[in-house]
Scaffold this active site. Structure first.
Site, PDB file in Angstrom:
ATOM      1  N   GLY A  17     109.876  27.730  77.408  1.00 22.62           N
ATOM      2  CA  GLY A  17     109.459  29.102  77.611  1.00 22.62           C
ATOM      3  C   GLY A  17     110.522  30.144  77.342  1.00 22.62           C
ATOM      4  O   GLY A  17     111.354  30.013  76.440  1.00 22.62           O
ATOM      5  N   TYR A  55     104.269  35.005  94.635  1.00 23.79           N
ATOM      6  CA  TYR A  55     105.108  35.389  93.492  1.00 23.79           C
ATOM      7  C   TYR A  55     105.592  36.831  93.654  1.00 23.79           C
ATOM      8  O   TYR A  55     106.790  37.118  93.507  1.00 23.79           O
ATOM      9  CB  TYR A  55     104.282  35.238  92.213  1.00 23.79           C
ATOM     10  CG  TYR A  55     104.978  35.669  90.946  1.00 23.79           C
ATOM     11  CD1 TYR A  55     105.862  34.821  90.287  1.00 23.79           C
ATOM     12  CD2 TYR A  55     104.740  36.927  90.387  1.00 23.79           C
ATOM     13  CE1 TYR A  55     106.489  35.210  89.115  1.00 23.79           C
ATOM     14  CE2 TYR A  55     105.361  37.326  89.219  1.00 23.79           C
ATOM     15  CZ  TYR A  55     106.236  36.461  88.586  1.00 23.79           C
ATOM     16  OH  TYR A  55     106.850  36.856  87.424  1.00 23.79           O
TER      17      TYR A  55
END
Length: 338
Positions: free
Chosen positions: A46, A185
């Site tokens: 990523g 998150y």
């Protein structure tokens, strides 16, 4: 000349002088990547892998960290095959402070210094708050917040001794404004944003500049690695679409380039992507309106009741989910061109 015109002229002149002074300051503290020792966490796939690739292209010496050793070794081989001058892979779970200390110790033993630390490692859980547990919040904070704190505190004495260093924390726009169905998150990223801003004010005197990176969603295939709760296929579909559609999400290459420009110029922070550049200032200027709008969005999302087990994105069943999983962008994996 009328008073109004004088005020306008004075304002324009003041803005011009401030802009010029800022550009002069950036030029004085600007550095290059050539021969710099760069530690990147979450570097096996990523965005982290792309950040490492761009650093290697600039001539940096790399120290890579990630939890999965097999994927990390593949990233190490990938970077060497593409001409990186010096790569060291150190399997590391940043949620463990001892492993973070070991990571920095390996870098110091290899190179005698760390010039730049990029705290990029992160995890994400998707779903309504009713499906989340205390452990979900602990896991998000352990990696997204404490991981950055542990690595930073491990490297800070070495940078302070040399009176030089750059630290980049990949925070996300989720650290400036809430995002429905991403509460663990968002909580961890708000904590990281506070740490990033506060740390810069304390260590700038030591020649260490801290930069916060605030991108919108990125096209790295992160949806396949997210943990999904609630109505799994619907949650996954909405999250994956925000993570894959050009124009909605930013390319990981673009975010990495913005990261390196900001870090090398020593900037305090950078918003990346039109959503981050639009939504973060609007939220700061009109917090109540922003909160009302986001609450309406949250009310329109799928509902679920009670804590539920998480499913990794790539394993969510259903035709739509399977198709979305296949849309992982090639640069997010070792062995593909960036």
């Amino acid at each position: 000349m009328k008073t109004r015109d004088k005020v306008l002229l004075g304002t324009v002149a003041g803005v011009g002088l401030a802009w010029g002074a800022r550009q002069l300051l950036r030029a004085r503290r600007r550095i290059t990547l050539d021969d710099k020792v760069v530690v990147v966490t979450g570097a096996s796939t990523g965005h982290g892998l792309i950040v490492a690739r761009q650093a290697a292209e600039g001539g940096a010496r790399l120290v890579l960290a990630a939890r999965d050793e097999a994927t990390l070794r593949a990233a190490e081989a990938d970077l060497i095959a593409h001409g990186a001058r010096d790569v060291l892979a150190v399997p590391t779970d940043v949620a463990d402070p001892d492993q973070c200390n070991r990571l920095i110790d390996h870098a110091i033993r290899r190179h005698g210094r760390v010039d730049i630390l990029v705290n990029n490692a992160g995890i994400i859980q998707v779903g309504p708050v009713e499906t989340m547990t205390i452990e979900d919040f602990r896991a998000a904070l352990a990696t997204n917040f404490w991981g950055a704190v542990y690595c930073t505190l491990a490297v800070l004495p070495h940078m302070q001794a040399r009176r030089f260093g750059r630290i980049a924390n990949v925070v996300s726009v989720g650290g400036k404004m809430p995002v429905p169905h991403l509460l663990p998150y968002t909580s961890s990223k708000f904590a990281l944003a506070g740490f990033t801003k506060g740390l810069r004010t304390e260590v700038a005197k030591d020649g260490i500049l801290v930069t916060g990176i605030y991108p919108s969603t990125m096209r790295t295939g992160g949806h396949a690695h997210a943990w999904i709760k609630g109505r799994a296929e619907a949650e996954y579909a909405m999250f994956a679409l925000s993570d894959t559609i050009p124009g909605v999400s930013a390319s990981a290459e673009h975010v990495a380039r913005a990261l390196w420009r900001a870090v090398l110029d020593g900037d305090p922070e950078v918003n990346v992507g039109w959503q981050a550049n639009l939504r973060a200032p609007l939220d700061a200027l009109f917090p109540s309106w922003s909160a009302e709008t986001l609450a309406l969005l949250g009310a329109a999302l799928p509902r679920a009741s009670g804590p539920m087990p998480a499913i990794r994105g790539e394993h969510v069943p259903g035709r739509v989910a399977e198709w979305l999983t296949r849309q992982v962008p090639a640069p997010a994996r070792p062995g593909t061109s960036g």
